[in-house]
Motif scaffolding. Structure first.
Motif, PDB file in Angstrom:
ATOM      1  N   GLU A   8       0.831  -1.206   0.000  1.00 17.11           N
ATOM      2  CA  GLU A   8       0.000   0.000   0.000  1.00 17.11           C
ATOM      3  C   GLU A   8       0.866   1.258   0.000  1.00 17.11           C
ATOM      4  OE1 GLU A   8      -3.450   2.182   2.721  1.00 17.11           O
ATOM      5  OE2 GLU A   8      -2.630   0.243   3.330  1.00 17.11           O
ATOM      6  N   PHE A   9       1.951   1.239   0.775  1.00 18.07           N
ATOM      7  CA  PHE A   9       2.898   2.359   0.829  1.00 18.07           C
ATOM      8  C   PHE A   9       3.526   2.582  -0.542  1.00 18.07           C
ATOM      9  CE2 PHE A   9       7.252   3.891   1.995  1.00 18.07           C
ATOM     10  CZ  PHE A   9       6.899   5.067   2.638  1.00 18.07           C
ATOM     11  N   MET A  10       3.910   1.506  -1.222  1.00 17.69           N
ATOM     12  CA  MET A  10       4.531   1.602  -2.542  1.00 17.69           C
ATOM     13  C   MET A  10       3.572   2.169  -3.581  1.00 17.69           C
ATOM     14  SD  MET A  10       6.415  -2.104  -2.425  1.00 17.69           S
ATOM     15  CE  MET A  10       7.034  -2.096  -4.095  1.00 17.69           C
ATOM     16  N   ARG A  11       2.300   1.852  -3.461  1.00 15.68           N
ATOM     17  CA  ARG A  11       1.309   2.333  -4.424  1.00 15.68           C
ATOM     18  C   ARG A  11       1.034   3.827  -4.269  1.00 15.68           C
ATOM     19  NH1 ARG A  11      -2.927  -2.419  -3.028  1.00 15.68           N
ATOM     20  NH2 ARG A  11      -2.100  -4.082  -4.382  1.00 15.68           N
ATOM     21  N   GLY A  12       1.206   4.344  -3.057  1.00 14.71           N
ATOM     22  CA  GLY A  12       0.789   5.709  -2.782  1.00 14.71           C
ATOM     23  C   GLY A  12       1.904   6.596  -2.297  1.00 14.71           C
ATOM     24  N   ARG A  13       1.827   6.999  -1.025  1.00 11.96           N
ATOM     25  CA  ARG A  13       2.724   8.022  -0.489  1.00 11.96           C
ATOM     26  C   ARG A  13       4.184   7.603  -0.499  1.00 11.96           C
ATOM     27  NH1 ARG A  13       0.926   5.043   3.773  1.00 11.96           N
ATOM     28  NH2 ARG A  13       2.262   4.840   5.631  1.00 11.96           N
ATOM     29  N   GLY A  14       4.462   6.287  -0.566  1.00 17.34           N
ATOM     30  CA  GLY A  14       5.839   5.818  -0.506  1.00 17.34           C
ATOM     31  C   GLY A  14       6.418   5.424  -1.845  1.00 17.34           C
ATOM     32  N   ARG A  15       5.819   5.839  -2.930  1.00 19.17           N
ATOM     33  CA  ARG A  15       6.291   5.363  -4.236  1.00 19.17           C
ATOM     34  C   ARG A  15       7.715   5.810  -4.548  1.00 19.17           C
ATOM     35  NH1 ARG A  15       2.425   7.014  -8.736  1.00 19.17           N
ATOM     36  NH2 ARG A  15       1.011   5.999  -7.268  1.00 19.17           N
ATOM     37  N   THR A  16       8.194   6.893  -3.935  1.00 20.46           N
ATOM     38  CA  THR A  16       9.566   7.349  -4.160  1.00 20.46           C
ATOM     39  C   THR A  16      10.532   6.844  -3.091  1.00 20.46           C
ATOM     40  OG1 THR A  16       9.244   9.403  -2.913  1.00 20.46           O
ATOM     41  CG2 THR A  16       8.736   9.448  -5.282  1.00 20.46           C
ATOM     42  N   ARG A  17      10.075   5.928  -2.227  1.00 23.13           N
ATOM     43  CA  ARG A  17      10.873   5.586  -1.048  1.00 23.13           C
ATOM     44  C   ARG A  17      11.247   4.110  -0.956  1.00 23.13           C
ATOM     45  NH1 ARG A  17       9.436   9.410   2.666  1.00 23.13           N
ATOM     46  NH2 ARG A  17      11.148   8.668   3.962  1.00 23.13           N
ATOM     47  N   VAL A  18      10.830   3.294  -1.919  1.00 22.13           N
ATOM     48  CA  VAL A  18      11.082   1.851  -1.846  1.00 22.13           C
ATOM     49  C   VAL A  18      11.883   1.414  -3.072  1.00 22.13           C
ATOM     50  CG1 VAL A  18      10.058  -0.436  -1.581  1.00 22.13           C
ATOM     51  CG2 VAL A  18       8.910   1.553  -0.593  1.00 22.13           C
ATOM     52  N   LEU A  19      12.932   0.609  -2.830  1.00 19.98           N
ATOM     53  CA  LEU A  19      13.849   0.173  -3.870  1.00 19.98           C
ATOM     54  C   LEU A  19      13.808  -1.343  -3.990  1.00 19.98           C
ATOM     55  CD1 LEU A  19      14.930   2.899  -2.492  1.00 19.98           C
ATOM     56  CD2 LEU A  19      17.157   2.248  -3.375  1.00 19.98           C
ATOM     57  N   PHE A  20      14.048  -1.839  -5.187  1.00 20.47           N
ATOM     58  CA  PHE A  20      14.096  -3.282  -5.393  1.00 20.47           C
ATOM     59  C   PHE A  20      15.457  -3.841  -5.008  1.00 20.47           C
ATOM     60  CE2 PHE A  20      15.474  -6.777  -8.212  1.00 20.47           C
ATOM     61  CZ  PHE A  20      14.696  -7.773  -7.653  1.00 20.47           C
ATOM     62  N   GLY A  21      15.438  -4.963  -4.299  1.00 23.01           N
ATOM     63  CA  GLY A  21      16.644  -5.727  -4.003  1.00 23.01           C
ATOM     64  C   GLY A  21      16.292  -7.187  -3.897  1.00 23.01           C
ATOM     65  N   SER A  22      17.262  -8.048  -4.156  1.00 26.35           N
ATOM     66  CA  SER A  22      16.968  -9.483  -4.128  1.00 26.35           C
ATOM     67  C   SER A  22      17.594 -10.214  -2.945  1.00 26.35           C
ATOM     68  CB  SER A  22      17.456 -10.137  -5.428  1.00 26.35           C
ATOM     69  OG  SER A  22      18.868 -10.105  -5.524  1.00 26.35           O
ATOM     70  N   ASN A  23      18.781  -9.800  -2.524  1.00 27.10           N
ATOM     71  CA  ASN A  23      19.618 -10.538  -1.573  1.00 27.10           C
ATOM     72  C   ASN A  23      20.216 -11.787  -2.230  1.00 27.10           C
ATOM     73  OD1 ASN A  23      20.900 -10.757   0.957  1.00 27.10           O
ATOM     74  ND2 ASN A  23      19.361 -12.186   1.706  1.00 27.10           N
ATOM     75  N   TYR A  24      20.478 -11.723  -3.526  1.00 23.06           N
ATOM     76  CA  TYR A  24      21.146 -12.810  -4.247  1.00 23.06           C
ATOM     77  C   TYR A  24      22.461 -13.158  -3.553  1.00 23.06           C
ATOM     78  CZ  TYR A  24      23.639 -15.204  -7.992  1.00 23.06           C
ATOM     79  OH  TYR A  24      24.362 -16.129  -8.725  1.00 23.06           O
ATOM     80  N   PRO A  25      22.816 -14.444  -3.426  1.00 19.15           N
ATOM     81  CA  PRO A  25      22.210 -15.616  -4.055  1.00 19.15           C
ATOM     82  C   PRO A  25      21.145 -16.304  -3.206  1.00 19.15           C
ATOM     83  CG  PRO A  25      24.244 -16.266  -3.024  1.00 19.15           C
ATOM     84  CD  PRO A  25      24.103 -14.785  -2.779  1.00 19.15           C
ATOM     85  N   MET A  26      20.792 -15.724  -2.045  1.00 21.29           N
ATOM     86  CA  MET A  26      19.762 -16.360  -1.222  1.00 21.29           C
ATOM     87  C   MET A  26      18.441 -16.439  -1.987  1.00 21.29           C
ATOM     88  SD  MET A  26      21.863 -16.849   1.058  1.00 21.29           S
ATOM     89  CE  MET A  26      23.234 -16.187   1.994  1.00 21.29           C
ATOM     90  N   LEU A  27      18.124 -15.384  -2.716  1.00 16.64           N
ATOM     91  CA  LEU A  27      17.012 -15.377  -3.664  1.00 16.64           C
ATOM     92  C   LEU A  27      17.516 -14.769  -4.963  1.00 16.64           C
ATOM     93  CD1 LEU A  27      13.983 -14.101  -1.540  1.00 16.64           C
ATOM     94  CD2 LEU A  27      14.341 -16.433  -2.366  1.00 16.64           C
ATOM     95  N   THR A  28      17.086 -15.305  -6.084  1.00 17.98           N
ATOM     96  CA  THR A  28      17.471 -14.712  -7.359  1.00 17.98           C
ATOM     97  C   THR A  28      16.533 -13.546  -7.672  1.00 17.98           C
ATOM     98  OG1 THR A  28      16.021 -16.101  -8.711  1.00 17.98           O
ATOM     99  CG2 THR A  28      18.226 -16.959  -8.193  1.00 17.98           C
TER     100      THR A  28
END
Length: 272
Positions: A218-238
């Motif tokens: 919900e935060f990503m869709r609205g007020r937080g759209r400029t505040r969340v970044l993608f990360g994977s933690n590879y190689p634990m998850l690809t």
């Protein structure tokens, strides 16, 4: 899927890193490989998910380095269009830590510093972190950390956002902080800090996006759209595993672009 995906939390692990006994539950849950992947394998995993650029993290622990800054620098130098470096330093040696941050940023071109409270069993408001924060402000790079419970066999309390990280953000209003791993089970504390401090950001590393807490989405869709970044933690998850059900989030075109690349370019001042 946008073609400008940036992964802000990757490791290029070696055998020493993967052999640490406290990683056992994480390797078991994620079914991650126990043999270190090659750089070519890492690039293949990025390509399969459309990740054009990734930030590789060094690791320093109380027992010494697991992945050195120079190891990371060698990979970045060999693949400058694909990787950037995130430094790690010895919190027990503050003068050397500050000098190393300066070297990594000024000489090696690193774009951030990471220290994990659970690795040191110290909350982020401990005095041993404070020289690192000053160096990050002076060098104009973000401080990257983990918020929330600890998957490895270490205490989780240092990852609790309030009061520990709250005090840091009060003491260092110029410090840009990226809190990784979402912050579960203290998600509401994490979001309260994001609402309170404009320099505090989140990354979704260690989570497949369809498993993100609803409050984060919900935060990503609205007020937080400029505040969340993608990360994977590879190689634990690809990256591919993390992004497989991205459409389920219903972010929309603008929020998706910001999450997958735009926010990372801005926060880390990336030229890519």
């Amino acid at each position: 899927m946008p073609d400008e995906i940036i992964d802000v939390w990757l490791q290029q692990p070696n055998e020493l890193f993967l052999s640490q006994p406290w990683f056992e539950p994480v390797l078991r849950w994620t079914k991650a490989p126990t043999v270190a992947p090659t750089v070519s394998m890492t690039l293949d995993a990025m390509d399969q998910a459309g990740v054009r650029f990734g930030l590789l993290s060094a690791w320093y622990t109380p027992c010494g380095p697991l992945i050195t800054n120079d190891e990371v620098a060698d990979i970045v130098s060999a693949h400058p269009g694909r990787f950037g470096g995130i430094a790690s330093v010895d919190l027990a040696d503050p003068v050397r830590a500050v000098r190393e941050i300066r070297r990594c940023v000024r000489d090696l071109g690193f774009v951030g510093v990471r220290a994990l409270p659970w690795v040191w069993n110290l909350p982020p408001n401990d005095r041993r972190f404070y020289p690192v924060y000053v160096a990050c402000v002076e060098e104009d790079v973000p401080f990257c950390t983990q918020v929330g419970h600890t998957g490895p066999l270490r205490p989780s309390e240092p990852g609790r956002p309030i009061p520990y990280l709250d005090e840091v953000l009060l003491d260092f209003p110029e410090l840009v902080v990226v809190g990784g791993h979402v912050g579960y089970p203290w998600v509401n504390e994490v979001l309260s800090l994001a609402d309170k401090y404009p320099n505090f950001h989140l990354d979704t590393s260690a989570y497949a996006v369809h498993r993100l807490p609803g409050e984060i989405v919900e935060f990503m869709r609205g007020r937080g759209r400029t505040r969340v970044l993608f990360g994977s933690n590879y190689p634990m998850l690809t990256p591919g595993t993390c992004l497989k059900r991205l459409a389920d989030l219903g972010l929309g075109a603008e929020a998706t672009e910001l999450y997958l690349g735009g926010n990372a370019r801005r926060v880390f001042s990336l030229p890519v």
